[in-house]
Enzyme design. Structure first.
Site, short mmCIF file in Angstrom:
data_model
loop_
_atom_site.label_atom_id
_atom_site.label_comp_id
_atom_site.label_asym_id
_atom_site.label_seq_id
_atom_site.Cartn_x
_atom_site.Cartn_y
_atom_site.Cartn_z
N HIS A 142 -4.14 -8.86 2.83
CA HIS A 142 -5.61 -9.07 3.20
C HIS A 142 -5.72 -9.88 4.16
O HIS A 142 -5.20 -11.02 4.36
CB HIS A 142 -6.16 -9.60 1.98
CG HIS A 142 -6.14 -8.39 0.83
ND1 HIS A 142 -6.57 -9.06 -0.88
CD2 HIS A 142 -6.02 -7.31 0.69
CE1 HIS A 142 -6.15 -7.88 -1.44
NE2 HIS A 142 -6.15 -6.91 -0.70
N LYS A 147 -2.52 -2.55 7.84
CA LYS A 147 -3.69 -2.46 8.77
C LYS A 147 -3.84 -3.29 9.78
O LYS A 147 -3.37 -4.19 9.90
CB LYS A 147 -5.03 -2.71 7.68
CG LYS A 147 -4.96 -1.78 6.44
CD LYS A 147 -6.14 -1.80 5.56
CE LYS A 147 -6.24 -0.86 4.88
NZ LYS A 147 -7.71 -0.96 3.59
N ARG A 207 0.80 -1.31 0.00
CA ARG A 207 0.08 0.04 0.02
C ARG A 207 0.97 1.12 -0.14
O ARG A 207 2.17 1.34 0.55
CB ARG A 207 -0.82 0.05 1.12
CG ARG A 207 -1.91 -1.30 1.31
CD ARG A 207 -2.57 -1.02 2.65
NE ARG A 207 -3.61 -2.11 2.72
CZ ARG A 207 -3.23 -3.36 3.22
NH1 ARG A 207 -2.13 -3.67 4.00
NH2 ARG A 207 -4.19 -4.34 3.42
N TYR A 254 -9.21 -10.51 -8.13
CA TYR A 254 -8.30 -10.85 -8.97
C TYR A 254 -8.69 -12.17 -9.80
O TYR A 254 -8.50 -12.06 -11.07
CB TYR A 254 -6.96 -10.95 -8.50
CG TYR A 254 -6.48 -9.87 -8.14
CD1 TYR A 254 -6.40 -8.72 -8.65
CD2 TYR A 254 -6.27 -9.46 -6.45
CE1 TYR A 254 -6.06 -7.31 -8.04
CE2 TYR A 254 -6.26 -8.28 -5.85
CZ TYR A 254 -5.92 -7.20 -6.69
OH TYR A 254 -5.49 -6.16 -6.13
N ARG A 302 -0.55 -1.69 -7.32
CA ARG A 302 -0.68 -2.94 -6.45
C ARG A 302 -1.65 -3.78 -7.20
O ARG A 302 -1.47 -5.08 -7.11
CB ARG A 302 -1.52 -2.18 -5.26
CG ARG A 302 -2.02 -3.40 -4.17
CD ARG A 302 -2.27 -2.42 -3.03
NE ARG A 302 -3.10 -3.25 -2.08
CZ ARG A 302 -2.48 -4.07 -1.04
NH1 ARG A 302 -1.08 -4.38 -0.85
NH2 ARG A 302 -3.40 -4.80 -0.12
N HIS A 322 -2.45 2.35 -6.18
CA HIS A 322 -3.37 1.38 -6.23
C HIS A 322 -3.28 0.49 -7.53
O HIS A 322 -3.43 -0.73 -7.47
CB HIS A 322 -4.52 1.29 -5.62
CG HIS A 322 -5.23 0.59 -4.61
ND1 HIS A 322 -4.59 0.65 -3.14
CD2 HIS A 322 -6.12 -0.38 -4.43
CE1 HIS A 322 -5.15 -0.25 -2.38
NE2 HIS A 322 -6.09 -0.92 -3.16
#
Length: 306
Positions: free
Chosen positions: A278, A181, A157, A287, A255, A252
């Site tokens: 994730h 995160k 990120r 994806y 990414r 992004h």
């Protein structure tokens, strides 16, 4: 029609604002959420508080449904509305655990369909053009090229990229340690091309930018601080235009390109999930839509009876 609202100053609304503050403190201290996540939560709950006005306390989900309808009237996208709903679910889950409410009014609400379109990503030729654009004769060019190489090589990120520390990239092992995160750390392998670009930047570019100043960050400004997310967004847009890429180039997109190209070359979805950081495999499954679309294009282009 979308309307703006101002929060009512009633005893109930003041209690509600106190609950919001307690929730944000919980997210900051207990969950270790980033400043960006806390700001998003705070903004979402402030809008919800203003919308409610005097509709306190909430016993059912009607007020929240009305709020979601209001967001649709404001023409917010599905992902933005889903984020608002995620904020409310987290907030009311907190209140339920704290005993402030008896029932969670968000429990039966369904979120809007997300990812109606395939996320943007660059093809290999566009990636190659972009990576060659920064001027390697300038210290800042060496920095920008190293950042682009590392971003595409690791799928970080943008906030993670900007805050990479000098001790986070292990050159010999070819592994980068990052904190994502929820304050969760992960290890991501970095390719040789990215490592070479970083090594050249550290040897020549970084000292020239710092001019004797000390900094714990890998990618620095002349003042010794880390390059901000906003500054990198602007740099990426400039480099993208020079490379002839005008269609909404953001960090992004790189990414997405990282994940898409990995899967196209045989990586399994679970490995990509781990590298992207994730928490849920369902987030990474977008994806698979990319892969299906590319397979369909291949069949239509090459099959004699397509």
């Amino acid at each position: 029609m979308c309307q703006s609202f101002t929060a009512e100053s009633t005893p109930e609304s003041r209690v509600f604002r106190g609950q919001i503050t307690a929730f944000l403190n919980f997210c900051r201290i207990e969950k270790g959420l980033s400043t960006n996540s806390l700001s998003a939560y705070s903004a979402d709950l402030s809008k919800f508080n203003a919308f409610l006005g005097e509709s306190f306390p909430i016993q059912g989900s009607d007020e929240i449904r009305n709020y979601i309808d209001h967001l649709y009237q404001c023409e917010l996208g599905a992902r933005s509305i889903a984020r608002h709903l995620t904020t409310l679910r987290s907030f009311y889950g907190f209140l339920l655990r704290e005993g402030a409410i008896e029932n969670d009014p968000t429990q039966l609400l369904r979120g809007p369909r997300q990812w109606q379109t395939i996320p943007k990503f660059l093809n290999l030729e566009e990636i190659e053009r972009l990576l060659e654009i920064p001027d390697a004769t300038r210290p800042t060019g060496l920095r920008d090229r190293a950042m682009l190489q590392l971003l595409y090589a690791t799928g970080l990120r943008v906030s993670e990229l900007c805050r990479v520390g000098m001790g986070d990239l292990h050159m010999e092992a070819g592994v980068l340690r990052t904190t994502g995160k929820g304050n969760k750390q992960r290890l991501v392998p970095a390719g040789q091309a990215a490592l070479r670009a970083v090594a050249q930047y550290v040897e020549s570019g970084r000292p020239a930018i710092l001019k004797g100043r000390a900094s714990r960050f890998l990618f620095v400004t002349a003042r010794g601080g880390c390059l901000t997310r906003q500054a990198f967004w602007k740099l990426l847009a400039i480099h993208g235009k020079k490379a002839g890429i005008f269609r909404g180039l953001t960090p992004h997109v790189l990414r997405h390109s990282f994940a898409t190209h990995l899967l196209e070359h045989g990586a399994d979805l679970r490995s990509v999930q781990v590298m992207l950081g994730h928490a849920d495999i369902s987030t990474t499954q977008i994806y698979t839509h990319v892969m299906r679309s590319r397979l369909r294009e291949t069949v239509e282009k090459h099959h004699p009876r397509a």
